[in-house]
Enzyme design. Structure first.
Site, PDB file in Angstrom:
ATOM      1  N   LEU A   2      21.558  12.554 -33.748  1.00 25.81           N
ATOM      2  CA  LEU A   2      21.323  12.067 -35.113  1.00 25.81           C
ATOM      3  C   LEU A   2      21.426  10.549 -35.181  1.00 25.81           C
ATOM      4  O   LEU A   2      22.025   9.921 -34.306  1.00 25.81           O
ATOM      5  CB  LEU A   2      22.363  12.726 -36.036  1.00 25.81           C
ATOM      6  CG  LEU A   2      22.173  14.237 -36.158  1.00 25.81           C
ATOM      7  CD1 LEU A   2      23.454  14.934 -36.581  1.00 25.81           C
ATOM      8  CD2 LEU A   2      21.044  14.554 -37.132  1.00 25.81           C
ATOM      9  N   PRO A   3      20.864   9.944 -36.250  1.00 21.92           N
ATOM     10  CA  PRO A   3      20.824   8.479 -36.304  1.00 21.92           C
ATOM     11  C   PRO A   3      22.198   7.799 -36.306  1.00 21.92           C
ATOM     12  O   PRO A   3      22.415   6.867 -35.540  1.00 21.92           O
ATOM     13  CB  PRO A   3      20.083   8.192 -37.623  1.00 21.92           C
ATOM     14  CG  PRO A   3      19.306   9.428 -37.911  1.00 21.92           C
ATOM     15  CD  PRO A   3      20.105  10.562 -37.340  1.00 21.92           C
ATOM     16  N   THR A   9      24.732   8.122 -31.032  1.00 25.62           N
ATOM     17  CA  THR A   9      25.609   6.968 -30.815  1.00 25.62           C
ATOM     18  C   THR A   9      26.335   6.683 -32.127  1.00 25.62           C
ATOM     19  O   THR A   9      25.702   6.301 -33.120  1.00 25.62           O
ATOM     20  CB  THR A   9      24.794   5.720 -30.404  1.00 25.62           C
ATOM     21  OG1 THR A   9      24.075   6.014 -29.217  1.00 25.62           O
ATOM     22  CG2 THR A   9      25.721   4.533 -30.156  1.00 25.62           C
ATOM     23  N   LYS A  44      29.861   3.741 -24.269  1.00 29.93           N
ATOM     24  CA  LYS A  44      28.550   3.332 -24.798  1.00 29.93           C
ATOM     25  C   LYS A  44      28.650   2.001 -25.558  1.00 29.93           C
ATOM     26  O   LYS A  44      27.852   1.093 -25.336  1.00 29.93           O
ATOM     27  CB  LYS A  44      28.026   4.448 -25.713  1.00 29.93           C
ATOM     28  CG  LYS A  44      26.795   4.147 -26.517  1.00 29.93           C
ATOM     29  CD  LYS A  44      25.534   4.258 -25.721  1.00 29.93           C
ATOM     30  CE  LYS A  44      24.343   3.813 -26.565  1.00 29.93           C
ATOM     31  NZ  LYS A  44      23.118   3.746 -25.836  1.00 29.93           N
ATOM     32  N   LYS A  92      22.868  -2.212 -34.650  1.00 28.60           N
ATOM     33  CA  LYS A  92      23.713  -1.056 -35.014  1.00 28.60           C
ATOM     34  C   LYS A  92      24.842  -0.883 -33.990  1.00 28.60           C
ATOM     35  O   LYS A  92      26.011  -0.723 -34.351  1.00 28.60           O
ATOM     36  CB  LYS A  92      22.851   0.219 -35.052  1.00 28.60           C
ATOM     37  CG  LYS A  92      23.656   1.500 -35.239  1.00 28.60           C
ATOM     38  CD  LYS A  92      22.897   2.755 -34.839  1.00 28.60           C
ATOM     39  CE  LYS A  92      23.872   3.858 -34.511  1.00 28.60           C
ATOM     40  NZ  LYS A  92      23.282   5.048 -33.942  1.00 28.60           N
TER      41      LYS A  92
HETATM   42  P1  NAD Z   1      15.418   8.998 -34.852  1.00 29.69           P
HETATM   43  O1  NAD Z   1      15.623   8.385 -36.188  1.00 29.69           O
HETATM   44  O2  NAD Z   1      14.087   8.864 -34.184  1.00 29.69           O
HETATM   45  O3  NAD Z   1      15.756  10.571 -34.916  1.00 29.69           O
HETATM   46  C1  NAD Z   1      16.777  11.131 -35.667  1.00 29.69           C
HETATM   47  C2  NAD Z   1      16.325  12.496 -36.148  1.00 29.69           C
HETATM   48  O4  NAD Z   1      17.407  13.101 -36.857  1.00 29.69           O
HETATM   49  C3  NAD Z   1      15.134  12.436 -37.107  1.00 29.69           C
HETATM   50  O5  NAD Z   1      14.125  13.306 -36.653  1.00 29.69           O
HETATM   51  C4  NAD Z   1      15.730  12.888 -38.442  1.00 29.69           C
HETATM   52  O6  NAD Z   1      14.806  13.603 -39.257  1.00 29.69           O
HETATM   53  C5  NAD Z   1      16.862  13.779 -37.966  1.00 29.69           C
HETATM   54  N1  NAD Z   1      17.896  13.983 -38.976  1.00 29.69           N
HETATM   55  C6  NAD Z   1      18.538  13.045 -39.716  1.00 29.69           C
HETATM   56  N2  NAD Z   1      19.461  13.652 -40.534  1.00 29.69           N
HETATM   57  C7  NAD Z   1      19.373  14.972 -40.289  1.00 29.69           C
HETATM   58  C8  NAD Z   1      20.047  16.112 -40.799  1.00 29.69           C
HETATM   59  N3  NAD Z   1      20.986  16.004 -41.735  1.00 29.69           N
HETATM   60  N4  NAD Z   1      19.681  17.329 -40.326  1.00 29.69           N
HETATM   61  C9  NAD Z   1      18.732  17.451 -39.386  1.00 29.69           C
HETATM   62  N5  NAD Z   1      18.065  16.415 -38.849  1.00 29.69           N
HETATM   63  C10 NAD Z   1      18.379  15.189 -39.299  1.00 29.69           C
HETATM   64  O7  NAD Z   1      16.561   8.387 -33.914  1.00 29.69           O
HETATM   65  P2  NAD Z   1      16.566   8.321 -32.306  1.00 29.69           P
HETATM   66  O8  NAD Z   1      15.871   7.080 -31.855  1.00 29.69           O
HETATM   67  O9  NAD Z   1      16.161   9.648 -31.785  1.00 29.69           O
HETATM   68  O10 NAD Z   1      18.124   8.067 -32.031  1.00 29.69           O
HETATM   69  C11 NAD Z   1      19.081   9.113 -32.159  1.00 29.69           C
HETATM   70  C12 NAD Z   1      20.418   8.582 -31.674  1.00 29.69           C
HETATM   71  O11 NAD Z   1      20.304   8.146 -30.320  1.00 29.69           O
HETATM   72  C13 NAD Z   1      20.928   7.365 -32.473  1.00 29.69           C
HETATM   73  O12 NAD Z   1      22.310   7.503 -32.663  1.00 29.69           O
HETATM   74  C14 NAD Z   1      20.586   6.179 -31.564  1.00 29.69           C
HETATM   75  O13 NAD Z   1      21.470   5.083 -31.762  1.00 29.69           O
HETATM   76  C15 NAD Z   1      20.758   6.807 -30.195  1.00 29.69           C
HETATM   77  N6  NAD Z   1      19.995   6.154 -29.123  1.00 29.69           N
HETATM   78  C16 NAD Z   1      18.701   5.817 -29.323  1.00 29.69           C
HETATM   79  C17 NAD Z   1      17.986   5.192 -28.308  1.00 29.69           C
HETATM   80  C18 NAD Z   1      16.546   4.804 -28.497  1.00 29.69           C
HETATM   81  O14 NAD Z   1      16.006   4.062 -27.656  1.00 29.69           O
HETATM   82  N7  NAD Z   1      15.868   5.286 -29.546  1.00 29.69           N
HETATM   83  C19 NAD Z   1      18.608   4.938 -27.067  1.00 29.69           C
HETATM   84  C20 NAD Z   1      19.927   5.346 -26.866  1.00 29.69           C
HETATM   85  C21 NAD Z   1      20.614   5.959 -27.918  1.00 29.69           C
END
Ligand code: NAD
Length: 295
Positions: A65-66, A96, A171, A246
């Site tokens: 999740l975000p 994260t 992390k 973030k």
């Molecule tokens: P994203 O925003 O693309 O995806 C998050 C998903 O969660 C979305 O599809 C959203 O609809 C869903 N969501 C939100 N609230 C929800 C709920 N209550 N119920 C069900 N689904 C819900 O984010 P991401 O890029 O996939 O990142 C996810 C995590 O990974 C974050 O914490 C980010 O910091 C971490 N991260 C991301 C990256 C990157 O390069 N994108 C790298 C390492 C870590």
């Protein structure tokens, strides 16, 4: 194995697909219809609400999740995973978030006899798609061993960092250092070029000298210093500056809780804030170079 996956965004979507490719049955949930559709097309069964994942008797449920508020609501909400789950399912949060929230939510889970471990990742969307992520895992040894049997289908390095929350500690510490080292390389490259050096030559000297680091060698921020990196294509692709901001916020928040000095981390956060305020939040975090090259 029978697996649940909640949060099918840029990271979770391809991670769930790798579980399907490895032969697991996946029950998926997301608030986004498009994300659900993509998971369905890849072979996942779909849940209509989070509690279905908790009540399905699955072996492991992953969440991706975000931010912390989403993790709280998905686990602690009335319709959430903990209210409807039991100790037969292992929960693994790959989001994260700050270590404090990770420990708090896992503590509430433990009161209900449910094990929740933290397993944030590094490797970005490329690593998620290619199944080469690094997982930093915090939680009891037996839960780590159980999760590892499935994490290996989404990642290459799976490291047990210690107790609950320590995955998030690893992390935030790593990403704070990454931001600082990226700024250091940008500053040094800018100095060298202003003093008359060719960027490519300077980068090659640094990369065989004591200033060498990931930010100089793999993702050099100076345009033209390295081929095939975000800096050489207008800082597109890569790890977004908003995500780095973030993660720096999480590091500073965590530092405050233990009164650890983070002098450079604080400065790095302000610099990334400025970069984002200038409208560059979607660019790769190596775009910090722009603060040194004002027109
Ligand atoms: P994203 O925003 O693309 O995806 C998050 C998903 O969660 C979305 O599809 C959203 O609809 C869903 N969501 C939100 N609230 C929800 C709920 N209550 N119920 C069900 N689904 C819900 O984010 P991401 O890029 O996939 O990142 C996810 C995590 O990974 C974050 O914490 C980010 O910091 C971490 N991260 C991301 C990256 C990157 O390069 N994108 C790298 C390492 C870590």
């Amino acid at each position: 194995m029978n697996i649940g996956f909640l949060g099918l965004g840029n990271m979770g979507g391809p991670m769930a697909q790798n579980l399907l490719k490895a032969g697991h049955a996946v029950l998926a949930f997301d608030l986004s219809k498009d994300a659900l559709q993509a998971a369905h097309e890849a072979g996942a069964a779909l849940a209509a609400k989070p509690q279905e994942l908790a009540e399905a008797g699955l072996d492991i449920v992953f969440t991706m999740l975000p931010a912390a508020q989403h993790v709280r609501s998905v686990y602690l909400g009335e319709d959430g995973l903990l209210a409807h789950g039991n100790g037969d399912t292992l929960y693994v949060d790959c989001s994260t978030i700050d270590p404090h929230t990770a420990r708090e939510v896992a503590g509430t889970a433990a009161e209900k006899g449910i094990t929740l471990i933290d397993a944030p990742v590094s490797g970005g969307t490329k690593g998620a798609a290619e199944g080469t992520l690094t997982f930093m895992v915090g939680g009891p040894q037996n839960a780590f061993e159980q999760a590892k049997t499935v994490l290996k289908d989404m990642g290459k390095n799976i490291v047990h960092c210690g107790d609950t929350g320590n995955g998030q500690v690893a992390k935030v510490a790593n990403n704070m250092l990454l931001a600082i080292s990226m700024i250091g390389v940008a500053e040094a490259m800018n100095l060298g070029v202003n003093l008359g050096m060719d960027a490519e030559t300077l980068a090659s000297i640094i990369n065989t000298s004591s200033g060498r680091c990931w930010s100089s060698e793999i993702n050099n921020p100076y345009p033209g210093a390295l081929e095939g990196v975000p800096a050489s294509r207008g800082y597109t692709g890569g790890f977004g500056s908003a995500l780095m901001l973030k993660d720096l916020g999480l590091a500073l928040e965590a530092a405050q809780q233990v009164e650890a000095p983070v002098l450079l981390g604080g400065l790095a956060k302000q610099m990334y804030q400025q970069l984002c305020n200038q409208g560059h939040s979607k660019l790769d975090f190596s775009a910090i170079m722009k603060l040194y090259q004002q027109e």
